[in-house]
Design a protein around this motif. Sequence first.
Motif, PDB file in Angstrom:
ATOM      1  N   LYS A 103       0.833  -1.214   0.000  1.00 60.75           N
ATOM      2  CA  LYS A 103       0.000   0.000   0.000  1.00 60.75           C
ATOM      3  C   LYS A 103       0.866   1.262   0.000  1.00 60.75           C
ATOM      4  O   LYS A 103       0.589   2.222   0.713  1.00 60.75           O
ATOM      5  CB  LYS A 103      -0.954   0.000   1.192  1.00 60.75           C
ATOM      6  N   HIS A 104       1.912   1.241  -0.831  1.00 62.98           N
ATOM      7  CA  HIS A 104       2.833   2.374  -0.938  1.00 62.98           C
ATOM      8  C   HIS A 104       2.517   3.130  -2.229  1.00 62.98           C
ATOM      9  O   HIS A 104       2.832   2.677  -3.339  1.00 62.98           O
ATOM     10  CB  HIS A 104       4.290   1.886  -0.943  1.00 62.98           C
ATOM     11  N   ALA A 105       1.839   4.289  -2.080  1.00 61.21           N
ATOM     12  CA  ALA A 105       1.309   5.025  -3.239  1.00 61.21           C
ATOM     13  C   ALA A 105       2.394   5.384  -4.254  1.00 61.21           C
ATOM     14  O   ALA A 105       2.191   5.248  -5.462  1.00 61.21           O
ATOM     15  CB  ALA A 105       0.592   6.289  -2.771  1.00 61.21           C
ATOM     16  N   GLU A 106       3.543   5.877  -3.792  1.00 58.17           N
ATOM     17  CA  GLU A 106       4.611   6.302  -4.716  1.00 58.17           C
ATOM     18  C   GLU A 106       5.068   5.140  -5.595  1.00 58.17           C
ATOM     19  O   GLU A 106       5.261   5.301  -6.805  1.00 58.17           O
ATOM     20  CB  GLU A 106       5.803   6.847  -3.928  1.00 58.17           C
ATOM     21  N   SER A 107       5.242   3.968  -4.973  1.00 53.16           N
ATOM     22  CA  SER A 107       5.699   2.790  -5.732  1.00 53.16           C
ATOM     23  C   SER A 107       4.620   2.287  -6.693  1.00 53.16           C
ATOM     24  O   SER A 107       4.934   1.826  -7.796  1.00 53.16           O
ATOM     25  CB  SER A 107       6.109   1.667  -4.773  1.00 53.16           C
ATOM     26  N   ILE A 108       3.349   2.386  -6.283  1.00 57.64           N
ATOM     27  CA  ILE A 108       2.242   1.980  -7.170  1.00 57.64           C
ATOM     28  C   ILE A 108       2.225   2.864  -8.408  1.00 57.64           C
ATOM     29  O   ILE A 108       2.152   2.383  -9.540  1.00 57.64           O
ATOM     30  CB  ILE A 108       0.891   2.058  -6.429  1.00 57.64           C
ATOM     31  N   VAL A 109       2.306   4.188  -8.192  1.00 61.24           N
ATOM     32  CA  VAL A 109       2.288   5.147  -9.304  1.00 61.24           C
ATOM     33  C   VAL A 109       3.470   4.923 -10.233  1.00 61.24           C
ATOM     34  O   VAL A 109       3.327   4.889 -11.466  1.00 61.24           O
ATOM     35  CB  VAL A 109       2.291   6.601  -8.766  1.00 61.24           C
ATOM     36  N   ASP A 130      -4.491   3.200 -20.293  1.00 60.52           N
ATOM     37  CA  ASP A 130      -5.123   2.749 -19.047  1.00 60.52           C
ATOM     38  C   ASP A 130      -4.173   2.886 -17.860  1.00 60.52           C
ATOM     39  O   ASP A 130      -4.538   3.414 -16.803  1.00 60.52           O
ATOM     40  CB  ASP A 130      -5.558   1.287 -19.167  1.00 60.52           C
ATOM     41  N   TYR A 131      -2.949   2.380 -18.022  1.00 56.61           N
ATOM     42  CA  TYR A 131      -1.983   2.407 -16.917  1.00 56.61           C
ATOM     43  C   TYR A 131      -1.613   3.841 -16.525  1.00 56.61           C
ATOM     44  O   TYR A 131      -1.532   4.167 -15.337  1.00 56.61           O
ATOM     45  CB  TYR A 131      -0.725   1.615 -17.284  1.00 56.61           C
ATOM     46  N   HIS A 132      -1.386   4.709 -17.512  1.00 57.31           N
ATOM     47  CA  HIS A 132      -1.014   6.097 -17.192  1.00 57.31           C
ATOM     48  C   HIS A 132      -2.176   6.848 -16.552  1.00 57.31           C
ATOM     49  O   HIS A 132      -1.972   7.677 -15.658  1.00 57.31           O
ATOM     50  CB  HIS A 132      -0.527   6.814 -18.447  1.00 57.31           C
ATOM     51  N   SER A 137      -4.563   9.310 -11.796  1.00 56.36           N
ATOM     52  CA  SER A 137      -5.709   9.363 -10.880  1.00 56.36           C
ATOM     53  C   SER A 137      -5.253   9.230  -9.425  1.00 56.36           C
ATOM     54  O   SER A 137      -5.711   9.962  -8.549  1.00 56.36           O
ATOM     55  CB  SER A 137      -6.697   8.251 -11.225  1.00 56.36           C
ATOM     56  N   ILE A 138      -4.326   8.306  -9.166  1.00 59.22           N
ATOM     57  CA  ILE A 138      -3.798   8.112  -7.799  1.00 59.22           C
ATOM     58  C   ILE A 138      -3.008   9.342  -7.366  1.00 59.22           C
ATOM     59  O   ILE A 138      -3.150   9.824  -6.236  1.00 59.22           O
ATOM     60  CB  ILE A 138      -2.920   6.845  -7.725  1.00 59.22           C
ATOM     61  N   SER A 139      -2.176   9.887  -8.260  1.00 54.51           N
ATOM     62  CA  SER A 139      -1.370  11.079  -7.939  1.00 54.51           C
ATOM     63  C   SER A 139      -2.257  12.263  -7.582  1.00 54.51           C
ATOM     64  O   SER A 139      -1.957  13.020  -6.658  1.00 54.51           O
ATOM     65  CB  SER A 139      -0.470  11.446  -9.125  1.00 54.51           C
TER      66      SER A 139
END
Length: 634
Positions: A103-109, A130-132, A137-139
Amino acid sequence: MKKNILIIFFFVLSFGAFGQENLAEVISSLKDKPNLDLTEMDKAFAAFKRDSAAMRQLSEVSGFELGRIFGLNSLGVLARNTSNYKESIRLHQMALKAAEELKHAESIVSSLNMLGVSYRRLDEVRLALDYHKQALSISDKIKHKSESILRSTAVSLNSIGNIYLVLKQYELAEQQFTKSMEIEKKLENKLGLAINYQNIGIIKEAQNKLDAALQNYKTSLEYNLQIKSELGKIICENSIGQILIKQNKPEEGLRRILPTIALAEKLGDKYYITMAKVNSGWALSILKDYPNAEKYLQSGLEMAIANSFNSSTSEAYTHLAYLYESKGEYPKALENLKKKQEFSEKILNEENLRYTAELIVKYDNEKKESQIALLEKENELVKYRLFENQRIMIFAGVLLALLAGLLFIWYRQYQLKSEKKVLMLEQQMMRSQMNPHFLFNSLNSIKLYIINNEKENAVYYLNKFSKLIRAILSNSREKEISLKEELEMMELYVNIESIRFTEKIHYDVIIDESIDTERIKIPSMILQPFIENAIWHGLSNKVGDKNLKIYITNRVKGQISFEIVDNGIGRQKAQEIKENKVSKQNSIGLKLTKERLENFAKNINKEIVMDFEDMVDNNQQPLGTKAIIILPIK
């Protein structure tokens, strides 16, 4: 001799052990550090990022999940840079799974962006987008953005711009690159600036603005030389070479491009080896060195096909067709042109166009729904304030004179009910602005162009459609807009409605010279219901020329008059057709518009006129309908 070999062997072992020791020290210093971000890790592992053995070791470290994710993504980048895209995608997916578990947002992005880049290299436009979009969206949801998140946002914007570039959506692409460049300037990231200048150069080249393209490519090259990026140098030199070829300077172009083949081979990046070979063959074919031109083009083509580089494959077939045509070998030229068309369609096919259109509409509709939700919250707040004020006023009425208290309560209730009514009207207008049938029919019409292989028409009307949606959403936030903005929206609306008729609607706006359209303010989308009424009740059932005109005049000082005139079948005939239909739908657009106009006029203590006239000839046969609206000038 044996002694020398032993010394060298000992030196290599010592150096390897020293490198591993350094890596172990870095891992040890970061492993238990709190609030560790990717920017700090990137700097710490900078010396090891291109060492696949070191990154493999990092990806297998236990108890240091952020390090494992960083190592997997670094290995994925190394695989991508050697054109091993399947392995690259596999490694980035492993990194994404680990980041989601952590659940590490920076690594997911970061992992989502890396996957997007790898799929984009394979011309898998839909998956890349889709991926970008997920990464972006998360950022956007992160309030306090770290340097790593800002960099990832810039990467997402840049990559989405590249996807729009492939789909020839140049205006949308440039918007994304400009946003990305603003972030890179704040971060003083020279690599990011180099990439964005390069991409803007590609847009200018596609628009045949060769001087502007050359300037952007040279600026990109300056940044790449400053950061000593060999890959950046290869890309820029090829781009500059392409411009020189197009400017009828093939010798200068070849001098730029040819040395980059060896540089790309040294890096092992097959994508840019292919690009350099295809460009070299192009220049040589213009210089009429046909044997060498064919050699380079065939070599580049084989590499492009082997690695599924559809864009490069298409370019290679294009230049081979030109070469064979120049040699007079017309059957071969035709064969290569056909193959070029086949690979071009793989990149820009109906599914990708439709998906991009749906994505744009979906994104804009999400924004619209957010605005509606905001209005509903404001409405709830007004209700709450009404309730609270009632209590306050009752209490004040007990303390003060009964009559004063009752008058005050009545005044506050009236004020809040008016405010509530305005909000409700705005909500209803917001919902009625975007008729679902209009959206569905417009997209269906664009789809027909795609099915009929009329790609230019499809892209042209898709651009108009997206501009109309953006204009409606933008102006819906304002209670009043300028007359100029309203007329621009109406022209887009009529153009889109017109594509569903066999005979085009002839639309014209006649404005008095004394009227300043930029200064006059009117409620947004106020003309749309009248124009919609004229098209679907007057013109849709008419055979022959369809004319729609708007006359804008200053009849009386302080008032402006709109006359919307159509040469349709007339209101009586339209009503008969409507009565004969099985499904009878009553439009509330005109009723809502009248209420909005009355509120608009009420605020400035003036009256409005809203009327319809049936136009007939000497034999009382219908010539059309005239809608008249007279508004006070604000």
